[in-house]
Design a protein around this motif. Structure first.
Motif, short mmCIF file in Angstrom:
data_model
loop_
_atom_site.label_atom_id
_atom_site.label_comp_id
_atom_site.label_asym_id
_atom_site.label_seq_id
_atom_site.Cartn_x
_atom_site.Cartn_y
_atom_site.Cartn_z
N GLU A 93 0.86 -1.19 0.00
CA GLU A 93 0.00 0.00 0.00
C GLU A 93 0.90 1.24 0.00
O GLU A 93 1.54 1.56 0.99
CB GLU A 93 -0.90 -0.03 1.24
CG GLU A 93 -1.96 1.04 1.23
CD GLU A 93 -2.84 1.00 2.48
OE1 GLU A 93 -4.05 1.23 2.35
OE2 GLU A 93 -2.30 0.74 3.58
N ARG A 94 0.89 1.96 -1.14
CA ARG A 94 1.78 3.10 -1.28
C ARG A 94 1.06 4.44 -1.11
O ARG A 94 1.65 5.40 -0.61
CB ARG A 94 2.48 3.06 -2.64
CG ARG A 94 3.30 1.80 -2.86
CD ARG A 94 4.08 1.86 -4.17
NE ARG A 94 4.76 0.58 -4.42
CZ ARG A 94 5.93 0.25 -3.90
NH1 ARG A 94 6.57 1.09 -3.11
NH2 ARG A 94 6.48 -0.94 -4.18
N PHE A 95 -0.20 4.52 -1.54
CA PHE A 95 -0.92 5.79 -1.52
C PHE A 95 -2.34 5.54 -1.00
O PHE A 95 -2.99 4.57 -1.38
CB PHE A 95 -0.98 6.41 -2.92
CG PHE A 95 0.37 6.57 -3.56
CD1 PHE A 95 1.22 7.59 -3.18
CD2 PHE A 95 0.78 5.67 -4.55
CE1 PHE A 95 2.47 7.72 -3.77
CE2 PHE A 95 2.02 5.80 -5.14
CZ PHE A 95 2.88 6.83 -4.75
N ARG A 96 -2.82 6.46 -0.16
CA ARG A 96 -4.13 6.28 0.46
C ARG A 96 -5.26 6.24 -0.57
O ARG A 96 -6.23 5.50 -0.41
CB ARG A 96 -4.39 7.41 1.45
CG ARG A 96 -5.72 7.31 2.19
CD ARG A 96 -5.87 8.39 3.23
NE ARG A 96 -4.90 8.23 4.29
CZ ARG A 96 -5.03 7.43 5.33
NH1 ARG A 96 -6.12 6.67 5.44
NH2 ARG A 96 -4.10 7.35 6.27
N LEU A 97 -5.18 7.02 -1.61
CA LEU A 97 -6.27 7.13 -2.58
C LEU A 97 -6.12 6.18 -3.76
O LEU A 97 -6.88 6.27 -4.72
CB LEU A 97 -6.37 8.58 -3.08
CG LEU A 97 -6.67 9.63 -2.00
CD1 LEU A 97 -6.75 11.02 -2.61
CD2 LEU A 97 -7.95 9.29 -1.25
N GLU A 98 -5.16 5.28 -3.67
CA GLU A 98 -4.99 4.29 -4.74
C GLU A 98 -5.05 2.89 -4.14
O GLU A 98 -4.64 2.68 -2.99
CB GLU A 98 -3.65 4.48 -5.45
CG GLU A 98 -3.54 5.80 -6.20
CD GLU A 98 -2.23 5.91 -6.96
OE1 GLU A 98 -1.51 4.88 -7.06
OE2 GLU A 98 -1.92 7.01 -7.45
N PHE A 232 2.84 2.07 3.32
CA PHE A 232 3.42 3.39 3.52
C PHE A 232 2.34 4.39 3.92
O PHE A 232 2.61 5.59 4.02
CB PHE A 232 4.12 3.86 2.24
CG PHE A 232 5.26 2.98 1.83
CD1 PHE A 232 6.54 3.21 2.29
CD2 PHE A 232 5.06 1.89 0.99
CE1 PHE A 232 7.60 2.39 1.93
CE2 PHE A 232 6.11 1.06 0.61
CZ PHE A 232 7.39 1.31 1.09
N VAL A 233 1.12 3.91 4.12
CA VAL A 233 -0.02 4.75 4.46
C VAL A 233 -0.35 4.65 5.94
O VAL A 233 -0.55 5.64 6.63
CB VAL A 233 -1.24 4.37 3.60
CG1 VAL A 233 -2.45 5.22 3.98
CG2 VAL A 233 -0.92 4.53 2.12
N GLY A 234 -0.43 3.41 6.44
CA GLY A 234 -0.68 3.19 7.85
C GLY A 234 -2.16 3.23 8.20
O GLY A 234 -3.02 3.30 7.34
N PRO A 235 -2.45 3.15 9.50
CA PRO A 235 -1.50 3.27 10.61
C PRO A 235 -0.62 2.03 10.83
O PRO A 235 0.36 2.11 11.55
CB PRO A 235 -2.40 3.49 11.81
CG PRO A 235 -3.66 2.78 11.46
CD PRO A 235 -3.83 2.98 9.98
N LEU A 236 -0.99 0.89 10.23
CA LEU A 236 -0.18 -0.31 10.38
C LEU A 236 0.85 -0.35 9.25
O LEU A 236 0.50 -0.28 8.07
CB LEU A 236 -1.05 -1.57 10.33
CG LEU A 236 -2.22 -1.61 11.31
CD1 LEU A 236 -3.05 -2.87 11.13
CD2 LEU A 236 -1.73 -1.49 12.75
N GLY A 237 2.11 -0.44 9.61
CA GLY A 237 3.15 -0.45 8.60
C GLY A 237 3.40 -1.82 8.01
O GLY A 237 3.91 -1.94 6.89
N GLU A 238 3.01 -2.84 8.75
CA GLU A 238 3.27 -4.23 8.33
C GLU A 238 2.15 -5.10 8.88
O GLU A 238 1.76 -4.96 10.04
CB GLU A 238 4.63 -4.66 8.90
CG GLU A 238 5.17 -5.96 8.40
CD GLU A 238 6.56 -6.25 9.00
OE1 GLU A 238 6.79 -7.42 9.38
OE2 GLU A 238 7.37 -5.31 9.11
N VAL A 239 1.62 -5.97 8.04
CA VAL A 239 0.50 -6.84 8.42
C VAL A 239 0.85 -8.28 8.08
O VAL A 239 1.52 -8.53 7.06
CB VAL A 239 -0.80 -6.42 7.71
CG1 VAL A 239 -1.95 -7.37 8.07
CG2 VAL A 239 -1.18 -4.98 8.06
#
Length: 372
Positions: A93-98, A232-239
């Motif tokens: 996940e790089r961008f919130r709106l994508e 890269f969006v978060g709040p979780l950086g890794e799942v």
């Protein structure tokens, strides 16, 4: 006032294992733990569901090929391990709106990460079961150490029955160095150089937080997903997939927000934001968990200090702290994963540091006998 051979401060894995090694060698010891439970940063929770499965909110993985002490101990205790699920596509996940990018191959690493059936707490429980009844005393916080170098160390502690004084020939501090420096008063005081060195050691996990959600079924697997996400969006950086073979499917994530931002959101706000991210990643069914847990280690006074509010960037360099001097020489030694030379920060490091502390005590006893 009863005199103890060795008193161990802290009933995490390192303190428990040090007690087991001493007990096996015929050395009497007592373990004092400030928390109401054993395990320290090992923490497994069982949701109030039909299954009895436990989910880890502290360390969850181990690597048998790289961690020989842990491999041998788990084998000797007869605990059952299983491979961390990683089959399926990985999301980035790089961008919130994508929408997140999907990588079909996934990241099956070698050596594979392993977990324990029943959670890592089964390891702490099994090691504690090796100790004599009454050896571990929970709810007892050590507040001060007094020593003159000639006689035993006098320990001040506070427990359910009030204050108490305990005498010990040797004290093992099986807790993070920052906690020892900040929560235990030493009389005489530690040299400023040693205190400064202890305060400079980042406490492993102390600035971190985990969110874990338990579900009725693993809907992400039906989508061909592994549950692994880098965001890269978060709040979780890794799942990652946190499903238990003996229980319900689950997802967990490492929170990427600093402790101050988590505190501003509050526990419920943090959970809501994490679930909203799961929905973005895995679809609307992620909004309906059976249970949600947030474990913020920065809020644990038996783990973190104010200096640990920001998670350490990368893996800190750990190792034995400078040796104690003066009246503390040979009377107080460190265990705990931060004191491990090779595997600091890992459960393997907790065992490594325990072995080193017990070896130091044995060598000192040999020297004392020779001098006598």
């Amino acid at each position: 006032m009863r005199r103890n051979g060795v008193v161990i401060v802290g009933a995490g894995l390192s303190g428990l294992y040090a007690a087991a090694l001493l007990t096996r060698s015929g050395v009497a010891c007592t373990v004092l733990e400030a928390r109401a439970r054993i395990g320290g940063r090992i923490l497994s929770r069982a949701p109030n569901l039909a299954s009895a499965a436990c989910y880890d909110l502290g360390p969850a993985w181990f690597w048998p090929d790289m961690q020989p002490r842990l491999r041998r101990l788990i084998g000797a205790l007869g605990l059952e391990a299983f491979v961390q699920h990683s089959e399926g596509a990985v999301l980035v996940e790089r961008f919130r709106l994508e929408p997140p990018q999907r990588y079909e191959r996934g990241f099956n690493t070698e050596p594979r990460s392993m977990r324990l059936l029943g959670g890592m707490a089964t390891l702490a429980d099994a090691v504690a079961a090796m100790l004599p009844p009454g050896c571990v005393q929970c709810g007892v916080q050590v507040t001060a150490l007094h020593g003159d170098g000639a006689g035993p160390v006098e320990i001040d502690a506070v427990g359910p029955d009030g204050t108490r004084k305990i005498m010990a020939d040797t004290v093992i501090l099986a807790l993070p160095p920052r906690l020892a420096a900040g929560q235990i008063a030493f009389s005489p005081a530690l040299p400023s150089r040693l205190r400064g060195a202890l305060e400079a050691v980042p406490t492993w996990m102390a600035g971190q937080a985990k969110v874990l959600a338990v579900y009725e079924d693993a809907f992400w697997k039906a989508q061909g997903l592994s549950g692994m996400v880098s965001s890269f969006v978060g709040p979780l950086g890794e799942v990652h997939d946190a499903s238990a073979p003996d229980g319900h499917p689950a997802l967990f994530g490492f929170v990427g927000l600093p402790a101050a931002a988590r505190a501003a959101l509050g526990a419920e706000g943090m959970k809501q934001q994490a679930l909203a991210q799961f929905v973005r990643l895995f679809g609307p069914r992620a909004a309906q968990p059976l249970a949600v847990y947030l474990q913020d280690w920065a809020l644990e006074p038996c783990t973190a200090t104010p200096a640990d509010g920001q998670a350490a960037g990368g893996h800190p360099t750990y190792g034995p702290p400078p040796p104690f001097e003066g009246p503390w020489l040979g009377r107080v030694v460190f265990a705990g994963t931060e004191a491990a030379l090779e595997h600091g920060g890992y459960l393997e490091g907790a065992l490594e540091a325990a072995e080193a502390a017990v070896k130091e005590i044995a060598e000192r006893a040999t020297l004392d006998r020779m001098a006598g």
